[in-house]
Design a protein around this motif. Structure first.
Motif, PDB file in Angstrom:
ATOM      1  N   ILE A  90       0.873  -1.181   0.000  1.00 36.40           N
ATOM      2  CA  ILE A  90       0.000   0.000   0.000  1.00 36.40           C
ATOM      3  C   ILE A  90       0.911   1.233   0.000  1.00 36.40           C
ATOM      4  O   ILE A  90       1.688   1.429   0.940  1.00 36.40           O
ATOM      5  N   LYS A  91       0.854   2.018  -1.068  1.00 43.40           N
ATOM      6  CA  LYS A  91       1.710   3.211  -1.168  1.00 43.40           C
ATOM      7  C   LYS A  91       0.800   4.435  -1.129  1.00 43.40           C
ATOM      8  O   LYS A  91      -0.245   4.442  -1.762  1.00 43.40           O
ATOM      9  N   GLU A  92       1.204   5.432  -0.369  1.00 43.15           N
ATOM     10  CA  GLU A  92       0.385   6.645  -0.265  1.00 43.15           C
ATOM     11  C   GLU A  92       1.258   7.852  -0.566  1.00 43.15           C
ATOM     12  O   GLU A  92       2.461   7.843  -0.284  1.00 43.15           O
ATOM     13  N   ALA A  93       0.665   8.884  -1.132  1.00 44.55           N
ATOM     14  CA  ALA A  93       1.427  10.110  -1.399  1.00 44.55           C
ATOM     15  C   ALA A  93       0.470  11.291  -1.426  1.00 44.55           C
ATOM     16  O   ALA A  93      -0.734  11.128  -1.665  1.00 44.55           O
ATOM     17  N   LYS A 108      -4.566  13.682  -2.440  1.00 48.77           N
ATOM     18  CA  LYS A 108      -4.085  12.491  -1.728  1.00 48.77           C
ATOM     19  C   LYS A 108      -4.349  11.263  -2.577  1.00 48.77           C
ATOM     20  O   LYS A 108      -5.494  11.014  -2.970  1.00 48.77           O
ATOM     21  N   VAL A 109      -3.274  10.523  -2.845  1.00 52.66           N
ATOM     22  CA  VAL A 109      -3.427   9.346  -3.707  1.00 52.66           C
ATOM     23  C   VAL A 109      -2.900   8.103  -2.995  1.00 52.66           C
ATOM     24  O   VAL A 109      -2.105   8.208  -2.058  1.00 52.66           O
ATOM     25  N   ALA A 110      -3.367   6.952  -3.457  1.00 50.30           N
ATOM     26  CA  ALA A 110      -2.852   5.680  -2.928  1.00 50.30           C
ATOM     27  C   ALA A 110      -2.770   4.676  -4.066  1.00 50.30           C
ATOM     28  O   ALA A 110      -3.511   4.782  -5.054  1.00 50.30           O
ATOM     29  N   VAL A 111      -1.850   3.752  -3.916  1.00 51.30           N
ATOM     30  CA  VAL A 111      -1.645   2.710  -4.929  1.00 51.30           C
ATOM     31  C   VAL A 111      -1.575   1.370  -4.207  1.00 51.30           C
ATOM     32  O   VAL A 111      -0.754   1.199  -3.301  1.00 51.30           O
TER      33      VAL A 111
END
Ligand code: HC1
Ligand code: SF4
Length: 567
Positions: free
Chosen positions: A452-455, A465-468
């Protein structure tokens, strides 16, 4: 470090290393069937036998930790005879259908039986016949061929957190209540088929149909499209390394097989960015449902429809790039070429088994009711077709895609990696919203294998705000957090397989521990070497808006490039 000997030679390894790991590092062959580096060891197959202390006592290499001073022997007569005996026992239960089996020539059992010269000496141990399961357009299960290694069960539970397959009372993996796969909550990701060492779970192959079609076209024009992740993996089927870039050879091979036109799914990946980026900005501006979820991964769409239907409004309405390309071919390109859509056959080359399921969705038909994507071959199946036709892949002269639907950018190819859709979308959305390019094109916070990557991106006043998220088990974790209000994002990318499409269930069955990293590097290398690395700078994309769609989210875009979901 611990010191030991391996077939008489001194060696050392870090504490906690298993004998099997040490053998693999030292290029010493140890047979395995139930072991895979991405799954936990389960000591089922009894083939990785070694001696460790000059006695005839045998240990399993997969689960034995090396101790200081061990004298490991992998090739004594005692070891070899025991392995042969155990292989013969597996063979006694296995139907000998190699000549008609989908896994012929790529079957791990077949390899070991030949390698060890096993004689089929035990009387046949008859099992109760299990009906074959043809219910899924993506996968076929013939559990009569199961060797009880349980790699499929572990792939489905440990990697995907799906728990569709469990070990039945007879020791054979089964679905809940033994139902046909397609009627369960299976998402058709194909992880089970990727990890199956034999032919018990395979992709629902369309190699024969496509092969026959290419030999007897019957007046049809055969148009191929190839997905981003195929070009860094197909090489593995022809003795090259994972991550070796084979785009031009793959296109050349398709032409040699008889494909009339070869388009690039990367073109519609760029188009997806235009549509999806605009949809995101529109939802943010006009109070639409957030977070918006990407919609290109068909395993993910299946998961939302089956397990999280209350989140359907969060899904982008964009068709996947595969869906957009097939729609363009039948509804736009065919007309411009003066060909009737019914005389065009679209063959899609994908790293993914779930794309076969996507292709038959009711929503993805022309207004006349024609299925837009006619056939989906996985990367493995394309390699099989190439081998069947004896095309010498490695020595092919590179060929280029046809245009205009073959033109693409670096932003499109990174769709194949986890984080790629997000990075491509940010490159474009940032520039369109703020009228200046992102400070850096390589947006590293969304790259890499973290589940889970957040930026947070400074979007000129708004913190976007995004997440991958990649790999279904991580998706379950994220969705739980989202439900509990523990996370809040504007835009989230989801890919069902580890690493994204490069780890798709239809990719070549590599068994090294670093194949995903290498494929990922290959994809970023293609992006780095592209002159144009932003989707909105794709000239052919600009042209298609000028000539046909007018602008993103236009009435025509909605009709041909967007879709809706089952609830
Ligand atoms: Fe994928 Fe996609 S990237 S889903 O991961 O959006 O399969 O490669 O083709 O459609 O472009 C897969 C890969 C693929 C689509 C694109
Ligand atoms: Fe499990 Fe995926 Fe196989 Fe379905 S396709 S049984 S979800 S591993």
């Amino acid at each position: 470090f611990v010191k030991f000997t391996l077939n008489g030679k001194f060696a050392q390894a870090t504490k906690g290393t298993t004998i099997l790991e040490a053998c693999r590092t030292n290029d010493i062959f140890v047979p395995t069937l139930c072991y895979h580096p991405n799954l936990s060891a389960n000591e089922e197959c009894n083939l990785c036998l070694v001696e460790t202390d000059r006695t005839q006592r045998l240990s399993r290499a997969c689960s034995t930790i090396i101790q200081e001073g061990m004298e490991i022997v992998t090739n004594s007569e005692n070891v070899v005879n025991s392995v042969k005996h155990n292989l013969a026992m597996i063979l006694a239960e296995h139907p000998k259908e190699c000549t008609t089996c989908e896994s012929n020539n790529r079957c791990e059992l077949q390899d070991l039986v030949y390698r060890f010269g096993v004689i089929d000496k035990f009387p046949r141990k008859q099992r109760a016949y299990i009906p074959k399961d043809y219910s899924s357009p993506a996968l076929i299960r013939d559990m009569n061929k199961c060797i009880k290694c349980y790699r499929c069960v572990k792939a489905c539970s440990e990697l995907q957190g799906m728990d569709i397959l469990t070990i039945g009372p007879d020791g054979i993996p089964m679905t809940p209540k033994n139902k046909e796969l397609y009627t369960t909550k299976c998402i058709n990701c194909g992880a089970c088929s990727f990890y199956c060492p034999v032919g018990a779970i395979t992709e629902n192959s369309q190699v024969r149909e496509v092969s026959n079609l290419l030999k007897n076209k019957n007046g049809k024009t055969i148009v191929f499209q190839t997905a981003p992740a195929t070009r860094v993996a197909i090489s593995e089927e022809f003795g090259m390394e994972p991550g070796d870039i084979s785009t031009g050879k793959m296109v050349a091979a398709i032409r040699k097989l008889g494909g009339d036109v070869v388009f690039d799914t990367d073109f519609t990946a760029d188009l997806t960015i235009m549509e999806e980026g605009s949809e995101l900005l529109d939802r943010i501006k006009n109070g639409g449902t957030l977070p918006m979820f990407t919609s290109c991964c068909p395993g993910w769409i299946n998961l939302v429809e089956k397990d999280y239907p209350d989140f359907i409004p969060n899904l982008s309405s964009c068709r996947s790039p595969q869906g957009m390309m097939s729609s363009l071919i039948k509804n736009y390109w065919a007309e411009r070429m003066g060909i009737k859509p019914e005389d065009v056959v679209v063959v899609s080359i994908m790293p993914c088994t779930a794309k076969k399921d996507e292709a038959v969705r009711d929503q993805l038909k022309t207004d006349q009711g024609l299925q837009e994507t006619d056939y989906v071959l996985t990367t493995r199946e394309l390699a099989k077709l190439i081998k069947l036709n004896k095309v010498k892949f490695a020595s092919l002269k590179e060929s280029e895609y046809n245009n205009p639907l073959g033109e693409s950018t670096g932003a499109a190819v990174i769709f194949g990696n986890t984080g790629g859709v997000m990075e491509a979308a940010l490159r474009t959305a940032y520039e369109i919203a703020l009228e200046k390019p992102m400070p850096t094109l390589n947006y590293t916070p969304v790259r890499g294998f973290q589940g889970i990557k957040e930026a947070t991106v400074d979007f000129g006043g708004i913190d976007l705000k995004v997440a991958v998220i990649h790999q279904a088990s991580n998706i379950h974790e994220y969705m739980q957090k989202l439900r509990n209000g523990e996370v809040s994002h504007h835009f989230v990318e989801f890919m069902i397989c580890k690493g994204g499409c490069i780890g798709g269930g239809g990719e070549p069955k590599s068994k090294t521990s670093d194949y995903l990293e290498k494929r990922m590097k290959g994809i970023y290398k293609i992006d780095d070497n592209f002159k144009i690395r932003k989707s909105h700078e794709n000239e052919a994309v600009k042209q298609i808006y000028e000539q046909f769609f007018e602008h993103p989210l236009s009435h025509k875009s909605h009709h041909f490039l967007h879709t809706h979901y089952h609830d």
